[in-house]
Design a protein around this motif. Sequence first.
Motif, mmCIF file in Angstrom:
data_model
loop_
_atom_site.group_PDB
_atom_site.id
_atom_site.type_symbol
_atom_site.label_atom_id
_atom_site.label_comp_id
_atom_site.label_asym_id
_atom_site.label_seq_id
_atom_site.Cartn_x
_atom_site.Cartn_y
_atom_site.Cartn_z
ATOM 1 N N VAL A 93 -16.839 -26.576 -42.761
ATOM 2 C CA VAL A 93 -17.245 -25.188 -42.995
ATOM 3 C C VAL A 93 -17.432 -24.997 -44.491
ATOM 4 N N THR A 94 -18.627 -24.567 -44.885
ATOM 5 C CA THR A 94 -18.938 -24.379 -46.311
ATOM 6 C C THR A 94 -19.568 -23.013 -46.529
ATOM 7 N N ARG A 95 -19.437 -22.543 -47.754
ATOM 8 C CA ARG A 95 -20.073 -21.277 -48.123
ATOM 9 C C ARG A 95 -21.371 -21.574 -48.853
ATOM 10 N N LEU A 96 -22.444 -20.904 -48.420
ATOM 11 C CA LEU A 96 -23.762 -21.097 -49.040
ATOM 12 C C LEU A 96 -23.845 -20.245 -50.297
ATOM 13 N N GLU A 97 -23.957 -20.914 -51.411
ATOM 14 C CA GLU A 97 -24.063 -20.187 -52.676
ATOM 15 C C GLU A 97 -25.452 -19.582 -52.857
ATOM 16 N N SER A 98 -26.449 -20.252 -52.301
ATOM 17 C CA SER A 98 -27.832 -19.773 -52.432
ATOM 18 C C SER A 98 -28.340 -19.371 -51.045
ATOM 19 N N PHE A 99 -28.105 -18.137 -50.728
ATOM 20 C CA PHE A 99 -28.504 -17.629 -49.415
ATOM 21 C C PHE A 99 -29.589 -16.562 -49.523
ATOM 22 N N GLN A 100 -29.665 -15.916 -50.671
ATOM 23 C CA GLN A 100 -30.619 -14.822 -50.836
ATOM 24 C C GLN A 100 -31.855 -15.316 -51.575
ATOM 25 N N LEU A 101 -33.019 -15.022 -51.006
ATOM 26 C CA LEU A 101 -34.297 -15.401 -51.604
ATOM 27 C C LEU A 101 -34.679 -14.409 -52.690
ATOM 28 N N GLU A 102 -35.395 -14.906 -53.693
ATOM 29 C CA GLU A 102 -35.860 -14.059 -54.789
ATOM 30 C C GLU A 102 -37.377 -14.127 -54.887
ATOM 31 N N THR A 103 -37.940 -13.052 -55.363
ATOM 32 C CA THR A 103 -39.389 -12.959 -55.485
ATOM 33 C C THR A 103 -39.898 -13.916 -56.554
ATOM 34 N N ASN A 104 -41.010 -14.622 -56.222
ATOM 35 C CA ASN A 104 -41.703 -15.529 -57.147
ATOM 36 C C ASN A 104 -40.818 -16.684 -57.634
ATOM 37 N N LYS A 105 -39.783 -17.012 -56.876
ATOM 38 C CA LYS A 105 -38.916 -18.124 -57.229
ATOM 39 C C LYS A 105 -38.864 -19.095 -56.055
ATOM 40 N N PRO A 106 -39.392 -20.325 -56.189
ATOM 41 C CA PRO A 106 -39.390 -21.280 -55.072
ATOM 42 C C PRO A 106 -37.967 -21.604 -54.626
ATOM 43 N N PHE A 107 -37.815 -21.743 -53.317
ATOM 44 C CA PHE A 107 -36.507 -22.024 -52.737
ATOM 45 C C PHE A 107 -36.641 -23.244 -51.829
ATOM 46 N N ASN A 108 -35.929 -24.326 -52.136
ATOM 47 C CA ASN A 108 -36.011 -25.564 -51.362
ATOM 48 C C ASN A 108 -34.888 -25.633 -50.329
ATOM 49 N N PHE A 109 -35.172 -26.264 -49.203
ATOM 50 C CA PHE A 109 -34.178 -26.400 -48.145
ATOM 51 C C PHE A 109 -34.539 -27.596 -47.273
ATOM 52 N N THR A 110 -33.597 -28.032 -46.451
ATOM 53 C CA THR A 110 -33.834 -29.077 -45.455
ATOM 54 C C THR A 110 -33.415 -28.552 -44.093
ATOM 55 N N ALA A 111 -34.070 -29.074 -43.055
ATOM 56 C CA ALA A 111 -33.774 -28.613 -41.699
ATOM 57 C C ALA A 111 -34.168 -29.697 -40.716
ATOM 58 N N SER A 112 -33.656 -29.573 -39.508
ATOM 59 C CA SER A 112 -34.016 -30.449 -38.397
ATOM 60 C C SER A 112 -33.920 -29.615 -37.121
ATOM 61 N N PRO A 113 -34.357 -30.152 -35.959
ATOM 62 C CA PRO A 113 -34.256 -29.358 -34.731
ATOM 63 C C PRO A 113 -32.848 -28.863 -34.427
ATOM 64 N N SER A 114 -31.838 -29.650 -34.758
ATOM 65 C CA SER A 114 -30.461 -29.228 -34.482
ATOM 66 C C SER A 114 -29.798 -28.554 -35.683
ATOM 67 N N GLN A 115 -30.518 -28.430 -36.793
ATOM 68 C CA GLN A 115 -29.959 -27.809 -37.988
ATOM 69 C C GLN A 115 -30.951 -26.804 -38.575
ATOM 70 N N PRO A 116 -31.183 -25.686 -37.870
ATOM 71 C CA PRO A 116 -32.113 -24.665 -38.367
ATOM 72 C C PRO A 116 -31.554 -23.972 -39.600
ATOM 73 N N GLN A 117 -32.434 -23.258 -40.282
ATOM 74 C CA GLN A 117 -32.038 -22.553 -41.493
ATOM 75 C C GLN A 117 -32.599 -21.129 -41.458
ATOM 76 N N TYR A 118 -31.850 -20.216 -42.050
ATOM 77 C CA TYR A 118 -32.405 -18.878 -42.300
ATOM 78 C C TYR A 118 -31.768 -18.316 -43.560
ATOM 79 N N PHE A 119 -32.518 -17.425 -44.213
ATOM 80 C CA PHE A 119 -32.103 -16.880 -45.504
ATOM 81 C C PHE A 119 -32.437 -15.393 -45.551
#
Length: 736
Positions: A93-119
Amino acid sequence: FSSTVDAVRVYVNSSSENLQYPVLFVVRQQKGVLSWQVPLIFRGLYQRTYNYQEVSRTLCPSEPAPETGPSDQIIFVDVASMAPFNIAYELLVTRLESFQLETNKPFNFTASPSQPQYFLYKFPQDVDSVIIKVVSDAVYPCSVVSVQDIVCPVYDLDHNVEFNGVYQSMTKQAAITVQRKDFPGEQFFVVFVIKPEDYACGGSVPSSIHGKLCWGQILLVCLESVYIQAMLFSFLSFLSFYVGSVVVAIYKNSLLVSLYPQRCFILQSFPSVSLLISGHLSCCVWKDLAFTLFFYFFSSCSVPDESSSSGGRQFSSPEHGPPAGSDTDSSVEEESDFDTMPEIESDKNVIRTKVFLYLSDLSRKDRRIVSKKYKIYFWNIITIAVFYALPVIQLVITYQTVVNVTGNQDICYYNFLCAHPLGVLSAFNNILSNVGHMLLGFLFLLIVLRRDILHRRAMEMKDVYTLDYGIPKHFGLFYAMGIALMMEGVLSACYHVCPNYSNFQFDTSFMYMIAGLCMLKLYQTRHPDINASAYSAYASFAVVICLAVLGVVFGKNDMWFWVIFSLIHVLASLALSTQIYYMGRFKMGKCHNQTILWVRECTCPHAIFGLVYRPRDFASYILGIFICNLLLYLAFYIIMKIRSSEKLLPIPLFCIVATAVVWAAALYFFFQTLSSWEETPAESREKNRSCILLGFFDDHDVWHFLSAAALFFSFLVLLTLDDDLDTVRRDKIPVF
């Protein structure tokens, strides 16, 4: 949570692949429960199953945007299994430090079918609309991007991501435009889900991406509110054509007044001028004078380029009364009243088999009969437009409603990187850019009306140039062309409300009619008595539209369709060309071998190209045949005109050059493909590109602007091409 918005993510892993005894995980939060099993099972096409040993999920924040200080949240994770043996698992169990998206700032992430992402994204105070751009590094996998309101639980699995919000499928890129007014809380979740197989987005065969983490990037870009500027640009650009037309009309009439003062009959047409000269002034006189001055500047003179279509020799002196072909005599209603004697048919056969034909040989019918024949084009196309447009409008409104209610943006094939919504419309810019067709179509109708009024006045004044000189003037086809141009704008706008496979024909139907009407008008110019009737012409257009629909449905892989179509194409071209070659007097058994050879040489390349390449876009292929034939016919007409020692006046010459330049620019933007309903929605989005004009219009919108102007100039070419013949007797004008 701290005051900065973040979230908790739970990662689990189990080495056990025993589907009979999975490990069950249940996460209990303050406002919800989340559960899953390991191995996690997804079902794909043809009941294929995909198992995943690693699963990670983001827990829904209880307070996504707390206004107070840090707060604690208690989370319970329950692990259970019915297995009669021990199963090893890993829990993190971890806390996501970067969860909120910002305008005009690229945000990188990784995902797979069993590991979806949302922000999470929250609208800044000065932003009312943003476009969410998502890109992926892989050609596949097939993914789904969803925008959901702040509601727990978040639908972030393949089987439920479509249950809430707005969503798109994607391979390489996706774009969703979001407005602040659609979210009362002024914030939303961006959900990224990867499907277990690629087939759903257009992959050739089902293929798993088992165990692969895919990289992606999210970028939110502010959309400036440029709706007012875009609308002003659209309307003012085409209203400038109105100003230019008025300036040209004033200049031309002023020039004609100085060159042909004897042909201005404005003083004879309005008695109020005589009253003014004699000093008898009144309010009515002033009103009549204003009306007179208006027509003096805009349509005052019986100009040399408005000559009559009356056949034969007409009297030009007032004492002979109205000319036999004038519109003032309405006693004649049917052609059969004049053209039923056998010697008339014999005379036609003799005249049309002469070695050299002149316009007087093919303009022998009474002009009232011929004008009535060509007016049917105008009234019929209005009827067709009404009955065609009403169900089209109803259908596209239904499509747009379904998109708005379900949130499924895979229904419509927009250029999502440049889709500006307005009200219930998802891509208002694609609709607005069609305003040029309607404005320029109406302007063309006004120009034709002006010529028609001048022509009628000249007929009433029994002007000699209107009776025996120049190309016969019939305006029915020109009116039909103007209506067709306006309807092309209406139906193109309807198509772009929700462009897809089911309504593609809306965008091209009236383009077929425009091309056909232009060819008919070219032929009518030198063959006014023997041109096709409106009924047969529109019936032919209906057959073409039916073939276009059948071609899109069956033409992709059916070889027999292309064989049958090519056969119909060659036979129809043979019949039509033979009829044209023999000036409407063709009889079976009398066909010249040279004509058959010429038709075969002209039609075979099109037929062979279709059989060999079988273009995917059959509708555009048919339209290309029409346009190529029209251009060849126009080039032939201009060449023959020059060979006959006829001149090109400055106005038609300018229109020809403008037509060529604008069409070249328009076609450049037309071939900048931004979407394609022939592919899957995800594959179509790979072609999407950003706006290029005012931050509001894309390449296809520029095509709309330029094609409207190009069609307008093309119509002006047909309208003014033979103005140089208005002082030439009809028995001196050759037929070709």
